[in-house]
Write a protein that holds these residues in place. Sequence first.
Motif, PDB file in Angstrom:
ATOM      1  N   ALA A   1     -37.110 -17.919 -22.504  1.00 30.22           N
ATOM      2  CA  ALA A   1     -36.710 -16.979 -21.456  1.00 30.22           C
ATOM      3  C   ALA A   1     -35.847 -15.851 -21.998  1.00 30.22           C
ATOM      4  CB  ALA A   1     -35.954 -17.724 -20.352  1.00 30.22           C
TER       5      ALA A   1
ATOM      6  N   VAL B   1     -41.820 -13.818 -19.825  1.00 32.32           N
ATOM      7  CA  VAL B   1     -42.112 -15.127 -19.250  1.00 32.32           C
ATOM      8  C   VAL B   1     -43.612 -15.359 -19.081  1.00 32.32           C
ATOM      9  CG1 VAL B   1     -41.898 -16.530 -17.165  1.00 32.32           C
ATOM     10  CG2 VAL B   1     -39.882 -15.397 -18.123  1.00 32.32           C
TER      11      VAL B   1
ATOM     12  N   TYR C   1     -37.005 -18.246 -15.420  1.00 31.96           N
ATOM     13  CA  TYR C   1     -36.099 -17.215 -14.918  1.00 31.96           C
ATOM     14  C   TYR C   1     -34.737 -17.810 -14.569  1.00 31.96           C
ATOM     15  CZ  TYR C   1     -39.418 -13.347 -14.783  1.00 31.96           C
ATOM     16  OH  TYR C   1     -40.279 -12.346 -15.140  1.00 31.96           O
TER      17      TYR C   1
ATOM     18  N   ARG D   1     -32.370 -18.029 -17.429  1.00 27.97           N
ATOM     19  CA  ARG D   1     -31.743 -16.780 -17.860  1.00 27.97           C
ATOM     20  C   ARG D   1     -30.333 -16.648 -17.283  1.00 27.97           C
ATOM     21  NH1 ARG D   1     -36.420 -12.016 -17.709  1.00 27.97           N
ATOM     22  NH2 ARG D   1     -37.658 -12.855 -19.458  1.00 27.97           N
TER      23      ARG D   1
ATOM     24  N   GLU E   1     -46.564  -7.425 -16.779  1.00 29.77           N
ATOM     25  CA  GLU E   1     -45.495  -7.311 -17.774  1.00 29.77           C
ATOM     26  C   GLU E   1     -45.831  -6.274 -18.841  1.00 29.77           C
ATOM     27  OE1 GLU E   1     -43.157 -11.589 -18.035  1.00 29.77           O
ATOM     28  OE2 GLU E   1     -45.005 -11.330 -19.192  1.00 29.77           O
TER      29      GLU E   1
END
Length: 323
Positions: free
Chosen positions: A33, A38, A93, A96, A212
Amino acid sequence: MYQPAPRTVSAYGELGAAALIIGSSVTAGKVTAAQLPVFLSQAASLAIALLVLLPLVWIRHRHGVFRVSRRDLLLLILTAFGGMFLFRVFMLYGLRYASAAEGAMITGLTPAAVALLSRWFLGERISGRAGTGVLCSLAGIAVIQLPQFLAPGGENRPASLTGMLLLTAAVVSEAGLSVLRKKLSPDVPSLLAVGYITAFALPMFLAGSAVELLRQGIPVIHPADVALVVYYGICVTALAYILWFRGAAKVTGGTIAVFTALIPVCALGLSHFVLGEPLYLRHFAGAGLVLAGILLVSGYGRRRGNPCTMETGSPSAPRERNA
């Protein structure tokens, strides 16, 4: 002097190795992460996992046992979306914003979440023992988080509220996998189910990867990043599942519950020794309560009835229900 049978010894070794690998998924997820996109990293890991799983599925089910009913196909798609796609997105996530140690303890809530979802959606009764286990698990997380309210902003501050909510959502997604498996036809073999789930989850991550790449461009990939993705694909997604089910087929549900409880312990230890994250008294106190909750919910030590073997914190190591 009692000597366990070789079959039992091999089962302990397989379950222990699987628990260590599953526990490492939290540590690996923390690094992933922080360093990699991701969706792109998970799409790559699932593609690698399929390279391992597809030959196994073909060898075992090459005589035409690939067909599943439309109902089961829909359940497998829902399982891929909730139990693998959403689980990994929320988990990575969430890591993180939270430490790997705190992530390990949150994933220890999975058996309690399975019990609650089974009660709400399947109408299964929660025994007094299981209810006590749920409360123990929740108390363990509360102990870990208590310093956040006593000394906000300090060095000993636990995960942020955002991280905790995302990790909790990951646990609920993973628990939903167990509930959906209970609705899946028993005629669908475990290995075949995991092959389908992995294959269905891959395009979901590929779609996210496209977004992304459009937003962030092509990332810089280092050899260590490639090794991490390969490890996540082969070990966390494929090997852990194989080891877990080989061992689980040879022992009782109570024994499986013990090894389930080892998973957050392994994750907690690896977060300290691999990532160098500090461990405080609250981590050990919370871990003890979470482990007690796992054993109570899983029914360890129950002499009669079928022990409840709940799902662990990894999409790669379920019970004989989805792999």
